[in-house]
Design a protein around this motif. Sequence first.
Motif, PDB file in Angstrom:
ATOM      1  N   THR A 153     -65.860  66.693  76.398  1.00 46.68           N
ATOM      2  CA  THR A 153     -67.165  66.854  77.233  1.00 46.68           C
ATOM      3  C   THR A 153     -67.719  65.501  77.413  1.00 46.68           C
ATOM      4  O   THR A 153     -67.726  64.486  77.100  1.00 46.68           O
ATOM      5  N   PRO A 154     -68.588  65.502  78.848  1.00 44.90           N
ATOM      6  CA  PRO A 154     -69.208  64.518  79.149  1.00 44.90           C
ATOM      7  C   PRO A 154     -70.276  63.845  77.982  1.00 44.90           C
ATOM      8  O   PRO A 154     -70.326  62.743  77.982  1.00 44.90           O
ATOM      9  N   ASP A 155     -70.899  64.661  77.304  1.00 42.19           N
ATOM     10  CA  ASP A 155     -71.833  64.443  76.228  1.00 42.19           C
ATOM     11  C   ASP A 155     -70.836  63.692  75.125  1.00 42.19           C
ATOM     12  O   ASP A 155     -71.449  62.594  74.834  1.00 42.19           O
ATOM     13  N   TYR A 167     -71.256  60.537  84.452  1.00 46.87           N
ATOM     14  CA  TYR A 167     -71.208  61.289  83.357  1.00 46.87           C
ATOM     15  C   TYR A 167     -72.734  61.399  82.721  1.00 46.87           C
ATOM     16  O   TYR A 167     -73.208  62.542  82.212  1.00 46.87           O
ATOM     17  N   GLN A 168     -73.540  60.763  83.179  1.00 43.76           N
ATOM     18  CA  GLN A 168     -75.083  60.726  82.776  1.00 43.76           C
ATOM     19  C   GLN A 168     -75.691  62.130  83.314  1.00 43.76           C
ATOM     20  O   GLN A 168     -76.468  62.700  82.693  1.00 43.76           O
ATOM     21  N   THR A 210     -68.313  71.185  84.312  1.00 47.03           N
ATOM     22  CA  THR A 210     -69.661  71.227  83.728  1.00 47.03           C
ATOM     23  C   THR A 210     -70.485  72.429  84.567  1.00 47.03           C
ATOM     24  O   THR A 210     -71.168  73.137  83.997  1.00 47.03           O
ATOM     25  N   SER A 242     -74.648  65.116  81.808  1.00 50.30           N
ATOM     26  CA  SER A 242     -75.014  65.454  80.499  1.00 50.30           C
ATOM     27  C   SER A 242     -76.479  65.644  80.714  1.00 50.30           C
ATOM     28  O   SER A 242     -76.923  66.769  79.942  1.00 50.30           O
ATOM     29  N   GLU A 243     -77.106  65.239  81.494  1.00 52.37           N
ATOM     30  CA  GLU A 243     -78.813  65.361  81.657  1.00 52.37           C
ATOM     31  C   GLU A 243     -79.327  65.931  83.058  1.00 52.37           C
ATOM     32  O   GLU A 243     -80.527  66.236  83.017  1.00 52.37           O
ATOM     33  N   GLU A 252     -64.727  70.482  73.281  1.00 54.11           N
ATOM     34  CA  GLU A 252     -65.945  70.485  72.575  1.00 54.11           C
ATOM     35  C   GLU A 252     -65.782  70.378  71.032  1.00 54.11           C
ATOM     36  O   GLU A 252     -66.535  70.546  70.345  1.00 54.11           O
ATOM     37  N   LEU A 292     -70.071  60.331  76.711  1.00 54.90           N
ATOM     38  CA  LEU A 292     -71.122  59.171  76.440  1.00 54.90           C
ATOM     39  C   LEU A 292     -71.450  58.677  75.266  1.00 54.90           C
ATOM     40  O   LEU A 292     -71.746  57.602  75.373  1.00 54.90           O
ATOM     41  N   GLU A 293     -71.263  59.297  74.318  1.00 55.36           N
ATOM     42  CA  GLU A 293     -71.370  59.106  72.799  1.00 55.36           C
ATOM     43  C   GLU A 293     -70.530  57.782  72.597  1.00 55.36           C
ATOM     44  O   GLU A 293     -70.843  57.086  71.542  1.00 55.36           O
TER      45      GLU A 293
END
Length: 340
Positions: free
Chosen positions: A93-95, A116-117, A158, A120-121, A62, A98-99
């Motif tokens: 992290t997955p977030d 991964y999406q 997660t 994250s969501e 993180e 993704l970035e």
Amino acid sequence: MSYERIIDQYITTNDHFLQEFIAQTLHDYPNKKNEWTRFLLREAIQNPEKATILLYLKVEPEDVEAAMMIKEGLDRIHNSIRHFFTQLLLDFTPDIILENQHLLTDLINDQDWDIYQVLSEGSEDEVWKEYIKILTRLESESDFNMNVYLLAKKIAFTLVKKNYITRDQVMMMFEANRNEEWFQYDGYLAVYMMGLMEMKETTAQLVSLLTRDDDMLLEEISEALISFQTDEVVDAVKVYLNDMEANIFATSIIENIKTEHAVNELRNAYHQVEADMQGTIFEALVHQLSPSAEPEIQDYLNHVGSSNFIDINLLAYSYFKLLGIDHPRLGIWRDNLDKR
């Protein structure tokens, strides 16, 4: 001076070999400060000759600032070391992954970007569905696929971080595997999650598996036990220091628990194990960076001239330099390092 104070004092050194050693000794240590990792990252970006540092770095998943440093570093570094940086991005992290999708298209396929999406969501149910699917995928593969397993660990991470799984559920997964001849993937992941959740009450159950002939299981057990950072772990593991089958993993665990009790048990074991096992104990004592271990370290250096398994020159040079001990062979070890 404590282990962490020594690292604080010397991590900014201009001595390339000391920084390499520091990167090594921090690799499995769970309580390392984020600023230590960031400093070593910066060193590797600014000084390409220090790229070997990246072999040992583990980032905090993180740590957004470290991720930004890696992203910015990719614009400046030589192509020959680019893969070290992109590989480090996969530890976040997955977030964060993704970035940085545009930087990882060669490492993650289109199917897995969808996962991964979800991480994250997605909802709790959606994350659990991905977990079940990834287990099925792992079990159906004819050969072990490290990339798929690491993705499974991202899903497990997660589940823990979003409180989608309870300690009781993790224990049920673990117990379903514990008495079987071979662990399934959900068992490996249960051990991984036990570490994430700091389930210190499972120390005895985990230690009892150290004689298993399963390196993946032993890697996960070691990481979990090291994360606990307790003398209870030291006392449970020390009986395996003299076990030819479990010596390497047992030594690694105690090496990375930075307490005086851990140092004392390693010192005791050094005098009890067979001569061909003393090298692993010597290396562990060096990585403890404790002055009280000097007699055993000196004894090993007096009796062993070279080794095909450990870098005696780097270990000896780093130990005495970092502890400020003016050893008569410091110059010899340094010359040997310069020649390698």
